[in-house]
Design an enzyme around this catalytic site. Structure first.
Site, PDB file in Angstrom:
ATOM      1  N   HIS A  18     -10.243   4.575  -6.416  1.00  0.00           N
ATOM      2  CA  HIS A  18     -10.628   3.333  -7.088  1.00  0.00           C
ATOM      3  C   HIS A  18     -11.867   2.793  -6.372  1.00  0.00           C
ATOM      4  O   HIS A  18     -12.047   3.021  -5.169  1.00  0.00           O
ATOM      5  CB  HIS A  18      -9.441   2.378  -6.932  1.00  0.00           C
ATOM      6  CG  HIS A  18      -9.507   1.116  -7.708  1.00  0.00           C
ATOM      7  ND1 HIS A  18     -10.305   0.067  -7.341  1.00  0.00           N
ATOM      8  CD2 HIS A  18      -8.851   0.720  -8.823  1.00  0.00           C
ATOM      9  CE1 HIS A  18     -10.137  -0.933  -8.203  1.00  0.00           C
ATOM     10  NE2 HIS A  18      -9.258  -0.556  -9.118  1.00  0.00           N
ATOM     11  N   ASP A  20      -4.030   3.676  -0.112  1.00  0.00           N
ATOM     12  CA  ASP A  20      -4.122   2.653  -1.158  1.00  0.00           C
ATOM     13  C   ASP A  20      -2.880   2.821  -2.040  1.00  0.00           C
ATOM     14  O   ASP A  20      -2.804   3.759  -2.840  1.00  0.00           O
ATOM     15  CB  ASP A  20      -5.427   2.874  -1.944  1.00  0.00           C
ATOM     16  CG  ASP A  20      -5.469   2.074  -3.253  1.00  0.00           C
ATOM     17  OD1 ASP A  20      -4.485   1.383  -3.576  1.00  0.00           O
ATOM     18  OD2 ASP A  20      -6.487   2.175  -3.958  1.00  0.00           O
ATOM     19  N   GLN A  37      -0.842   1.387  -6.948  1.00  0.00           N
ATOM     20  CA  GLN A  37      -0.080   1.888  -8.112  1.00  0.00           C
ATOM     21  C   GLN A  37       1.253   2.518  -7.707  1.00  0.00           C
ATOM     22  O   GLN A  37       2.088   2.790  -8.564  1.00  0.00           O
ATOM     23  CB  GLN A  37      -0.911   2.934  -8.883  1.00  0.00           C
ATOM     24  CG  GLN A  37      -2.210   2.411  -9.460  1.00  0.00           C
ATOM     25  CD  GLN A  37      -2.010   1.436 -10.617  1.00  0.00           C
ATOM     26  OE1 GLN A  37      -0.940   1.358 -11.227  1.00  0.00           O
ATOM     27  NE2 GLN A  37      -3.040   0.672 -10.920  1.00  0.00           N
ATOM     28  N   LYS A  81       0.570  -6.284  -9.195  1.00  0.00           N
ATOM     29  CA  LYS A  81       1.021  -5.055  -9.861  1.00  0.00           C
ATOM     30  C   LYS A  81       2.501  -4.812  -9.583  1.00  0.00           C
ATOM     31  O   LYS A  81       3.120  -3.926 -10.149  1.00  0.00           O
ATOM     32  CB  LYS A  81       0.198  -3.863  -9.370  1.00  0.00           C
ATOM     33  CG  LYS A  81      -1.277  -3.941  -9.758  1.00  0.00           C
ATOM     34  CD  LYS A  81      -1.965  -2.627  -9.509  1.00  0.00           C
ATOM     35  CE  LYS A  81      -3.431  -2.736  -9.246  1.00  0.00           C
ATOM     36  NZ  LYS A  81      -4.258  -3.047 -10.393  1.00  0.00           N
ATOM     37  N   CYS A 137     -12.295   1.257 -13.107  1.00  0.00           N
ATOM     38  CA  CYS A 137     -12.741   1.060 -11.712  1.00  0.00           C
ATOM     39  C   CYS A 137     -12.751   2.390 -10.954  1.00  0.00           C
ATOM     40  O   CYS A 137     -12.413   2.451  -9.766  1.00  0.00           O
ATOM     41  CB  CYS A 137     -11.871   0.057 -10.969  1.00  0.00           C
ATOM     42  SG  CYS A 137     -11.632  -1.483 -11.840  1.00  0.00           S
TER      43      CYS A 137
HETATM   44  N1  ALA Z   1      -6.956  -1.369 -10.569  1.00  0.00           N
HETATM   45  C1  ALA Z   1      -6.516  -1.918 -11.791  1.00  0.00           C
HETATM   46  C2  ALA Z   1      -6.448  -0.880 -12.880  1.00  0.00           C
HETATM   47  O1  ALA Z   1      -6.391   0.282 -12.615  1.00  0.00           O
HETATM   48  C3  ALA Z   1      -7.271  -3.115 -12.206  1.00  0.00           C
HETATM   49  O2  ALA Z   1      -6.439  -1.253 -14.041  1.00  0.00           O
END
Ligand code: ALA
Length: 421
Positions: free
Chosen positions: A132, A209, A212, A235, A373
């Protein structure tokens, strides 16, 4: 909130989960809302909304400062979440949990502070092709400042990292490896345990990171043995503007503060300032107290469901979505890792992702369209944009079926395919 009853197969009742998210009860464009953008931000259950409301209605005061009851209550609630986070990711010590504004700020903190401690001209930082922007740009800024270099782990076409090439990138010049746990575009779950172990054989620290990953699977930072792990509250079904940096104590003790101001000091004079102890050394200024309290409620909510059950749900639904979407003629999925979850990015014929998103929106279906991103990844796959459906605990197979119907409608509108019910 009471734990939702799981049956013997460790599956939870998605329909009753969905009931606990007030926002999902509405219609959009005259159709029942189908939210498939949890990768961008997840929706919030009633208990999170209520925790924030309760804090503002009864406990609002600054933390670590007041001598009165409200401030004591606010401080206690705030610090209790630190302990909750510690337990949630199985960190050794509460002092290793730093509250930030989110994953992005957590990575910037490490780039700035660990960078000042350890990274000099000609040193190298290893990233991957699927990062990202938040895990690229802070390192580029550090390179501009100190003259270090970025090395990139290449990808296989299926959307997995080339681990042979990774091994070759680790040299005495490498000062940090910083990689994404679950790709926000490809859904690939990277083999981070193996990658961390390899880096550690060369005494190289590793930042993960986890933006997610944390909403989708149990995380054990002790087992992973990562040096830093960053994630966001929003998230994780919690509020925006709060996140966490986990760092091993040995690094956090040695690193200089990231920002100066209130709370990060123990004594200030114009001649000399002494910094506060961990974790406050890294928490300058009044924090987002309400958001931290909301994060605590989100963690409590997820734990009542069970992260193992959530992981199982996400994997099963990802497989279902992958299988259903791949049956649509002209639809190309990006990311075919065996270990994949939560995110399905795709292109549909030559139709721009924004058109796909807009037509789906007319059906009440919310997806994300764009570069996600991750512009280097778009370049790698030679596309300007992708459409992306990302899943959450409230999504069910019927949401995927609705997405498929919506995509067939997109094709019909663009004259690529005649769809008849
Ligand atoms: N990092 C976030 C996305 O993947 C905003 O949508």
């Amino acid at each position: 909130m009471d734990a939702l009853s799981l049956n013997e197969k460790n599956v939870f009742d998605v329909a009753s989960i969905k009931q606990q998210f007030p926002i999902l009860q509405q219609q959009c464009r005259g159709k029942p809302l189908i939210y498939l953008d949890s990768g961008a931000t997840a929706q919030k259950p009633e208990s999170v909304i209520e925790a924030i409301r309760h804090y503002y209605q009864y406990d609002n005061a600054n933390v670590h400062r007041g001598v009165y009851q409200l401030s004591e209550r606010a401080t206690q609630a705030y610090e209790q979440v630190r302990e909750q986070v510690r337990a949630f990711i199985n960190a050794e010590d509460q002092h290793e949990i730093i509250f930030t504004r989110g994953t992005t700020e957590a990575i910037n903190l490490v780039a700035h502070s660990f960078g000042a401690l350890q990274i000099k001209a000609d040193d190298e930082i290893v990233l991957s092709y699927m990062e990202h922007h938040s895990n690229i740009v802070p390192w580029q800024m550090l390179c501009e400042k100190v003259g270090c270099k970025i090395k990139i782990i290449p990808l296989h076409e299926e959307g997995t990292l080339d681990l042979n090439e990774y091994a070759k990138l680790l040299t005495p010049r490498t000062k940090l490896v910083s990689i994404i746990h679950v790709s926000n575009v490809l859904g690939t779950v990277n083999p981070i345990e193996q990658m961390i172990a390899l880096a550690h054989q060369h005494n190289i620290p590793v930042l993960i990171d986890g933006a997610q990953a944390v909403p989708r699977m149990p995380i054990d930072v002790k087992k992973l043995d990562c040096d830093f792990y960053a994630f966001s509250g929003h998230k994780l079904y919690g509020p925006t503007s709060v996140g966490v940096l986990y760092g091993k104590r040995k690094w956090l003790e040695a690193m200089p503060p990231y920002q100066g101001g209130g709370d990060m000091i123990s004594r200030v004079s114009f001649n000399k300032t002494e910094y506060n102890v961990l974790p406050y050394k890294f928490e300058a200024g009044t924090p987002n107290i309400a958001a931290v309290i909301g994060l605590g409620a989100a963690i409590q909510y997820l734990e009542s469901i069970g992260m193992d059950a959530i992981q199982k749900h996400e994997i099963e639904l990802t497989h279902y979505a992958q299988q259903k979407l791949s049956q649509i003629p002209g639809l190309k999925i990006y990311g075919h890792a065996k270990d994949k979850m939560g995110v399905i990015s795709f292109t549909l014929d030559d139709i721009h992702a924004h058109d796909v998103g807009t037509i789906l929106d007319n059906e009440g279906i919310a997806i994300r369209a764009g570069h996600h991103c991750a512009m280097p990844l778009m370049e790698y796959y030679k596309v300007a944009a992708m459409a992306r459906a990302s899943l959450g605990i409230y999504n069910q197979k019927s949401d995927i079926d609705a997405l498929v119907r919506g995509l067939l409608k997109v094709k019909e509108i663009f004259g690529r395919y005649t769809h008849r019910e």
